[in-house]
Scaffold this active site. Structure first.
Site, PDB file in Angstrom:
ATOM      1  CG  ASP A  74      81.697 -53.926   7.742  1.00 24.10           C
ATOM      2  OD1 ASP A  74      82.511 -54.448   6.950  1.00 24.10           O
ATOM      3  OD2 ASP A  74      81.578 -54.320   8.917  1.00 24.10           O
ATOM      4  CG  ASP A  76      86.610 -52.116   6.933  1.00 26.37           C
ATOM      5  OD1 ASP A  76      85.668 -51.486   7.453  1.00 26.37           O
ATOM      6  OD2 ASP A  76      86.909 -53.283   7.255  1.00 26.37           O
ATOM      7  CG  ASP A 161      93.631 -61.106   9.013  1.00 17.91           C
ATOM      8  OD1 ASP A 161      93.497 -60.727   7.835  1.00 17.91           O
ATOM      9  OD2 ASP A 161      92.676 -61.111   9.822  1.00 17.91           O
TER      10      ASP A 161
END
Length: 460
Positions: A74, A76, A161
């Site tokens: 996907d 983002d 992260d």
């Protein structure tokens, strides 16, 4: 063991993490990512946001995977626009989430996820926003309950992260903006947290699972300082909502690297918070339990690589099976008949497991059916074998029987018998049933003798 020593590694906690104030801008001529590899819909979203006056970039895993010549699942987008501004820009957009407020822009079956640049909670405090505010909320242990504090491009990079997920691709210029040395870590093939590892794991313990998942998926090593606190902090996962851990468990174990992921989970003490009953069974009977789990995961990995369907029901049945037999035996030792003992043990085990990983009924029901059919496969007299063949769960139950045998469980050739029974004709099947004799009925179900009242003179 090696993983015992891991807990004694020195950690750099207490030392402030270095924060780069300007990004390293890598021009298109110095990297292999090309605009053509990015989804046209993601490019469309970025360009329309830029035309509306906002900063916007393709970001995260899709950039990382493209640089590694892998196909992203996907795409983002990160932007300076607020969720409400994004929704106003796209008619086909909808707001989702409370913990992390996002926008999904729909293009048929493809969804482009758009997130607003986020800042740290320290920045939130500086602006006078209370921790109980709708924008930001943390638990007493430091876990983020809500993270909607918006900030700058630089803030967003530092809030991500891992360094390899903090790469921003500008589809207009072809430049990659790198605030956290992510390109270096991609070249070194390592997973490194941004900031203080202990604090970041405390904010969101699921980051420990993500570190393991990325290490398995990308065949990277977890950098030493990022790995060191994991064994001591693994118990924080007990506080994560069970529904969230169900989603994470599917990403961990059903993405095609299940065996490698399981070994890393076990190595870093992360498997016990997910499957505590199974971990106990592994400690009691490691050879059989580990063989069965690894074989189930290897079979799942093979099916995924071959493009064949997989179901969480079968995998969860295998992951929990080592914990079932001791519970059945304990109930039988208490005098509970075999069949009721099996049913009660299965129900209790699934109920307990759902407190850690919330297995939906659409998977827990077929899981129970796979287990319930195991003793039924032993009872083959008369027309029972033919009836079992027509059962909708027969194939899954048969595969599960073969899995048990491959792990070293002695079923007296039951799997071989069922394999042959499916291959031969009707006459040969009747002969196979006749040759079984008493074995065709399977194990005898214990029956309680009915107590008779002593006869009296009036009964005579």
């Amino acid at each position: 063991m090696i993983r015992k020593l891991l807990k004694k590694l020195p950690t750099p906690f207490g030392r402030a993490a270095h924060r780069r104030t300007t990004p390293s801008v890598i021009p298109a001529s110095q990297h292999n990512l090309r605009r053509e590899r990015i989804s046209k819909n993601a490019v469309n979203v970025v360009e329309r946001l830029q035309q509306a006056g906002y900063q916007a970039f393709v970001v995260g895993g899709c950039v990382r995977d493209s640089l590694l010549d892998m196909t992203p699942k996907d795409f983002d987008v990160a932007t300076s626009a607020t969720p409400e501004q994004v929704r106003a820009t796209f008619r086909n957009a909808r707001l989702i989430g409370r913990r992390f407020k996002l926008v999904h822009v729909h293009f048929g079956r493809e969804i482009i996820e758009v997130a607003t640049f986020r800042a740290s909670h320290a920045d939130d405090a500086e602006t006078g926003l209370a921790q109980g505010d709708e924008k930001s909320r943390q638990s007493e242990s430091g876990r983020l309950l809500r993270d909607n504090v918006y900030g700058s491009f630089e803030d967003d990079a530092q809030r991500r992260d891992f360094t390899i997920n903090a790469l921003y691709y500008d589809v207009s210029s072809g430049h990659i903006h790198d605030y956290a040395n992510g390109m270096h870590d991609i070249r070194e093939r390592q997973i490194r947290l941004i900031g203080d590892p202990q604090q970041r794991y405390q904010e969101d313990p699921v980051r420990m699972l993500r570190a393991v998942r990325f290490a398995a998926k990308l065949d990277f090593e977890i950098e030493q300082h990022s790995a060191a606190p994991i064994p001591d902090m693994a118990d924080l996962l007990f506080d994560i909502p069970a529904a969230r851990l169900f989603d994470e468990s599917l990403k961990l174990l059903m993405s095609g690297q299940g065996v490698k992921t399981f070994d890393l989970l076990h190595y870093y003490y992360l498997f016990e918070p997910l499957f505590p009953a199974t971990e106990e069974a592994i400690e009691q009977n490691p050879d059989y339990s580990l063989a069965l789990i690894r074989q189930a995961l290897a079979n799942t990995d093979d099916r995924i690589r071959e493009g064949r369907p997989v179901t969480p029901a079968f995998l969860f049945a295998a992951l929990l099976w080592p914990a079932l037999a001791p519970r059945i035996k304990a109930l039988e030792d208490q005098g509970v008949p075999t069949i009721p003992a099996q049913q009660q043990a299965a129900q209790d085990l699934i109920t307990e497991q759902c407190q850690h990983i919330a297995i939906p009924k659409r998977f827990s029901v077929p899981l129970r059916e796979i287990w319930d059919m195991q003793p039924r496969l032993e009872r083959r007299s008369g027309r029972r074998a033919d009836q079992l063949l027509e059962h909708p769960r027969f194939r899954a139950a048969y595969d599960f029987l073969l899995l048990r045998e491959s792990a070293g469980e002695d079923t007296e050739g039951l799997g071989r018998w069922w394999t042959r029974y499916q291959e031969v004709g009707e006459d040969q099947r009747r002969k196979m049933i006749a040759e079984l004799g008493d074995k065709a009925t399977g194990p005898k179900r214990p029956r309680n003798k009915r107590k008779r009242k002593p006869r009296t003179a009036a009964d005579s």
